[in-house]
Design a protein around this motif. Structure first.
Motif, PDB file in Angstrom:
ATOM      1  N   ALA A   1     -24.202 -34.145  13.589  1.00 24.37           N
ATOM      2  CA  ALA A   1     -25.635 -34.424  13.693  1.00 24.37           C
ATOM      3  C   ALA A   1     -26.313 -34.207  12.346  1.00 24.37           C
ATOM      4  O   ALA A   1     -27.177 -34.995  11.939  1.00 24.37           O
ATOM      5  CB  ALA A   1     -26.269 -33.542  14.767  1.00 24.37           C
ATOM      6  N   GLY A   2     -25.913 -33.168  11.641  1.00 28.18           N
ATOM      7  CA  GLY A   2     -26.480 -32.902  10.320  1.00 28.18           C
ATOM      8  C   GLY A   2     -26.154 -33.994   9.328  1.00 28.18           C
ATOM      9  O   GLY A   2     -27.036 -34.450   8.578  1.00 28.18           O
ATOM     10  N   PHE A   3     -24.900 -34.444   9.309  1.00 33.74           N
ATOM     11  CA  PHE A   3     -24.521 -35.515   8.377  1.00 33.74           C
ATOM     12  C   PHE A   3     -25.223 -36.825   8.731  1.00 33.74           C
ATOM     13  O   PHE A   3     -25.592 -37.594   7.833  1.00 33.74           O
ATOM     14  CB  PHE A   3     -23.007 -35.701   8.328  1.00 33.74           C
ATOM     15  CG  PHE A   3     -22.297 -34.662   7.522  1.00 33.74           C
ATOM     16  CD1 PHE A   3     -22.644 -34.409   6.202  1.00 33.74           C
ATOM     17  CD2 PHE A   3     -21.274 -33.906   8.085  1.00 33.74           C
ATOM     18  CE1 PHE A   3     -21.992 -33.434   5.456  1.00 33.74           C
ATOM     19  CE2 PHE A   3     -20.603 -32.929   7.354  1.00 33.74           C
ATOM     20  CZ  PHE A   3     -20.973 -32.694   6.033  1.00 33.74           C
ATOM     21  N   ALA A   4     -25.432 -37.093  10.017  1.00 26.78           N
ATOM     22  CA  ALA A   4     -26.192 -38.289  10.406  1.00 26.78           C
ATOM     23  C   ALA A   4     -27.619 -38.190   9.893  1.00 26.78           C
ATOM     24  O   ALA A   4     -28.177 -39.177   9.387  1.00 26.78           O
ATOM     25  CB  ALA A   4     -26.169 -38.468  11.925  1.00 26.78           C
ATOM     26  N   GLY A   5     -28.201 -37.011   9.986  1.00 28.21           N
ATOM     27  CA  GLY A   5     -29.546 -36.814   9.453  1.00 28.21           C
ATOM     28  C   GLY A   5     -29.600 -36.986   7.951  1.00 28.21           C
ATOM     29  O   GLY A   5     -30.532 -37.607   7.410  1.00 28.21           O
ATOM     30  N   VAL A   6     -28.613 -36.445   7.256  1.00 28.11           N
ATOM     31  CA  VAL A   6     -28.543 -36.602   5.799  1.00 28.11           C
ATOM     32  C   VAL A   6     -28.376 -38.078   5.443  1.00 28.11           C
ATOM     33  O   VAL A   6     -29.025 -38.578   4.519  1.00 28.11           O
ATOM     34  CB  VAL A   6     -27.404 -35.735   5.206  1.00 28.11           C
ATOM     35  CG1 VAL A   6     -27.131 -36.104   3.758  1.00 28.11           C
ATOM     36  CG2 VAL A   6     -27.741 -34.255   5.336  1.00 28.11           C
ATOM     37  N   ALA A   7     -27.525 -38.792   6.181  1.00 29.87           N
ATOM     38  CA  ALA A   7     -27.346 -40.228   5.926  1.00 29.87           C
ATOM     39  C   ALA A   7     -28.666 -40.965   6.096  1.00 29.87           C
ATOM     40  O   ALA A   7     -29.018 -41.823   5.280  1.00 29.87           O
ATOM     41  CB  ALA A   7     -26.283 -40.810   6.863  1.00 29.87           C
ATOM     42  N   GLY A   8     -29.411 -40.625   7.138  1.00 31.17           N
ATOM     43  CA  GLY A   8     -30.708 -41.264   7.359  1.00 31.17           C
ATOM     44  C   GLY A   8     -31.689 -40.977   6.239  1.00 31.17           C
ATOM     45  O   GLY A   8     -32.413 -41.875   5.788  1.00 31.17           O
ATOM     46  N   GLU A   9     -31.717 -39.724   5.772  1.00 32.44           N
ATOM     47  CA  GLU A   9     -32.614 -39.377   4.666  1.00 32.44           C
ATOM     48  C   GLU A   9     -32.220 -40.120   3.397  1.00 32.44           C
ATOM     49  O   GLU A   9     -33.073 -40.671   2.696  1.00 32.44           O
ATOM     50  CB  GLU A   9     -32.594 -37.869   4.408  1.00 32.44           C
ATOM     51  CG  GLU A   9     -33.487 -37.472   3.253  1.00 32.44           C
ATOM     52  CD  GLU A   9     -33.505 -35.972   2.958  1.00 32.44           C
ATOM     53  OE1 GLU A   9     -33.609 -35.637   1.780  1.00 32.44           O
ATOM     54  OE2 GLU A   9     -33.431 -35.176   3.912  1.00 32.44           O
ATOM     55  N   ILE A  10     -30.938 -40.138   3.089  1.00 34.61           N
ATOM     56  CA  ILE A  10     -30.480 -40.831   1.880  1.00 34.61           C
ATOM     57  C   ILE A  10     -30.799 -42.316   1.965  1.00 34.61           C
ATOM     58  O   ILE A  10     -31.308 -42.902   1.004  1.00 34.61           O
ATOM     59  CB  ILE A  10     -28.972 -40.581   1.652  1.00 34.61           C
ATOM     60  CG1 ILE A  10     -28.742 -39.131   1.212  1.00 34.61           C
ATOM     61  CG2 ILE A  10     -28.402 -41.562   0.629  1.00 34.61           C
ATOM     62  CD1 ILE A  10     -27.269 -38.723   1.162  1.00 34.61           C
ATOM     63  N   ALA A  11     -30.527 -42.949   3.110  1.00 39.52           N
ATOM     64  CA  ALA A  11     -30.811 -44.373   3.263  1.00 39.52           C
ATOM     65  C   ALA A  11     -32.300 -44.657   3.076  1.00 39.52           C
ATOM     66  O   ALA A  11     -32.679 -45.611   2.395  1.00 39.52           O
ATOM     67  CB  ALA A  11     -30.354 -44.851   4.636  1.00 39.52           C
ATOM     68  N   SER A  12     -33.133 -43.807   3.643  1.00 40.42           N
ATOM     69  CA  SER A  12     -34.573 -43.976   3.506  1.00 40.42           C
ATOM     70  C   SER A  12     -35.031 -43.836   2.063  1.00 40.42           C
ATOM     71  O   SER A  12     -35.831 -44.628   1.560  1.00 40.42           O
ATOM     72  CB  SER A  12     -35.287 -42.954   4.400  1.00 40.42           C
ATOM     73  OG  SER A  12     -36.676 -43.074   4.280  1.00 40.42           O
ATOM     74  N   ARG A  13     -34.490 -42.829   1.384  1.00 44.64           N
ATOM     75  CA  ARG A  13     -34.877 -42.611  -0.013  1.00 44.64           C
ATOM     76  C   ARG A  13     -34.398 -43.745  -0.905  1.00 44.64           C
ATOM     77  O   ARG A  13     -35.113 -44.183  -1.810  1.00 44.64           O
ATOM     78  CB  ARG A  13     -34.349 -41.266  -0.488  1.00 44.64           C
ATOM     79  CG  ARG A  13     -35.121 -40.116   0.143  1.00 44.64           C
ATOM     80  CD  ARG A  13     -34.561 -38.779  -0.180  1.00 44.64           C
ATOM     81  NE  ARG A  13     -34.539 -38.520  -1.613  1.00 44.64           N
ATOM     82  CZ  ARG A  13     -33.953 -37.447  -2.153  1.00 44.64           C
ATOM     83  NH1 ARG A  13     -33.365 -36.558  -1.390  1.00 44.64           N
ATOM     84  NH2 ARG A  13     -33.972 -37.289  -3.459  1.00 44.64           N
ATOM     85  N   LEU A  14     -33.175 -44.222  -0.676  1.00 40.89           N
ATOM     86  CA  LEU A  14     -32.666 -45.336  -1.483  1.00 40.89           C
ATOM     87  C   LEU A  14     -33.481 -46.602  -1.248  1.00 40.89           C
ATOM     88  O   LEU A  14     -33.743 -47.362  -2.175  1.00 40.89           O
ATOM     89  CB  LEU A  14     -31.183 -45.573  -1.187  1.00 40.89           C
ATOM     90  CG  LEU A  14     -30.232 -44.469  -1.643  1.00 40.89           C
ATOM     91  CD1 LEU A  14     -28.813 -44.740  -1.167  1.00 40.89           C
ATOM     92  CD2 LEU A  14     -30.268 -44.300  -3.169  1.00 40.89           C
ATOM     93  N   LYS A  15     -33.882 -46.833  -0.008  1.00 40.85           N
ATOM     94  CA  LYS A  15     -34.726 -47.999   0.292  1.00 40.85           C
ATOM     95  C   LYS A  15     -36.055 -47.877  -0.425  1.00 40.85           C
ATOM     96  O   LYS A  15     -36.551 -48.859  -0.985  1.00 40.85           O
ATOM     97  CB  LYS A  15     -34.937 -48.123   1.797  1.00 40.85           C
ATOM     98  CG  LYS A  15     -35.747 -49.323   2.189  1.00 40.85           C
ATOM     99  CD  LYS A  15     -35.920 -49.436   3.683  1.00 40.85           C
ATOM    100  CE  LYS A  15     -36.771 -50.648   4.017  1.00 40.85           C
ATOM    101  NZ  LYS A  15     -37.055 -50.741   5.430  1.00 40.85           N
ATOM    102  N   SER A  16     -36.649 -46.685  -0.421  1.00 38.47           N
ATOM    103  CA  SER A  16     -37.932 -46.466  -1.107  1.00 38.47           C
ATOM    104  C   SER A  16     -37.792 -46.676  -2.602  1.00 38.47           C
ATOM    105  O   SER A  16     -38.679 -47.257  -3.246  1.00 38.47           O
ATOM    106  CB  SER A  16     -38.460 -45.055  -0.839  1.00 38.47           C
ATOM    107  OG  SER A  16     -38.820 -44.922   0.502  1.00 38.47           O
ATOM    108  N   GLU A  17     -36.687 -46.202  -3.181  1.00 40.13           N
ATOM    109  CA  GLU A  17     -36.458 -46.355  -4.609  1.00 40.13           C
ATOM    110  C   GLU A  17     -36.266 -47.810  -4.999  1.00 40.13           C
ATOM    111  O   GLU A  17     -36.622 -48.233  -6.093  1.00 40.13           O
ATOM    112  CB  GLU A  17     -35.242 -45.534  -5.066  1.00 40.13           C
ATOM    113  CG  GLU A  17     -35.467 -44.050  -5.057  1.00 40.13           C
ATOM    114  CD  GLU A  17     -34.217 -43.257  -5.427  1.00 40.13           C
ATOM    115  OE1 GLU A  17     -33.195 -43.880  -5.801  1.00 40.13           O
ATOM    116  OE2 GLU A  17     -34.252 -42.020  -5.324  1.00 40.13           O
ATOM    117  N   ALA A  18     -35.663 -48.603  -4.088  1.00 37.29           N
ATOM    118  CA  ALA A  18     -35.404 -50.017  -4.366  1.00 37.29           C
ATOM    119  C   ALA A  18     -36.663 -50.862  -4.265  1.00 37.29           C
ATOM    120  O   ALA A  18     -36.725 -51.954  -4.810  1.00 37.29           O
ATOM    121  CB  ALA A  18     -34.329 -50.557  -3.425  1.00 37.29           C
ATOM    122  N   SER A  19     -37.653 -50.363  -3.564  1.00 40.12           N
ATOM    123  CA  SER A  19     -38.898 -51.125  -3.351  1.00 40.12           C
ATOM    124  C   SER A  19     -39.807 -51.100  -4.543  1.00 40.12           C
ATOM    125  O   SER A  19     -39.843 -50.304  -5.362  1.00 40.12           O
ATOM    126  CB  SER A  19     -39.658 -50.573  -2.158  1.00 40.12           C
ATOM    127  OG  SER A  19     -38.885 -50.679  -0.982  1.00 40.12           O
TER     128      SER A  19
END
Length: 100
Positions: free
Chosen positions: A82-100
């Motif tokens: 569950a923790g790694f899924a949460g970390v994956a979600g945070e990383i994906a969100s941050r990478l999407k924000s950085e790409a925008s």
């Protein structure tokens, strides 16, 4: 354990103890990706694209997935997954924000 207990324990770990011990997950998982890519390159096993921080998060989740199926029941496999899924979600969100 109940769902709320698993999720609360996972949140406490990734937002508390582990973040304090290992720092920002995007930075840490990027560092791991660099090491893994170097290993794969040196052994001739590099894929068509480099491993990313997000890949690392998902692969760490798969480690916990594999352990849950190959050993006795341990709550930590589910908490860590569950923790790694949460970390994956945070990383994906941050990478999407950085790409925008």
């Amino acid at each position: 354990m109940k769902i709320d207990d698993i999720m609360s324990a996972a949140s406490a770990l990734v937002s508390g103890d582990r973040r304090a011990a290992y720092g920002d997950p995007l930075e840490g998982f990027t560092r791991i990706a660099i090491f893994w890519n170097a290993h794969l390159h040196a052994t001739g096993a590099a894929g068509p694209r480099p491993i990313t921080a997000l890949d690392v998060a998902w692969m760490m989740l798969e480690v916990k997935h594999g352990r849950a199926y190959t050993g006795p029941h341990r709550d930590d496999n589910y908490i860590d997954a569950a923790g790694f899924a949460g970390v994956a979600g945070e990383i994906a969100s941050r990478l999407k924000s950085e790409a925008s």
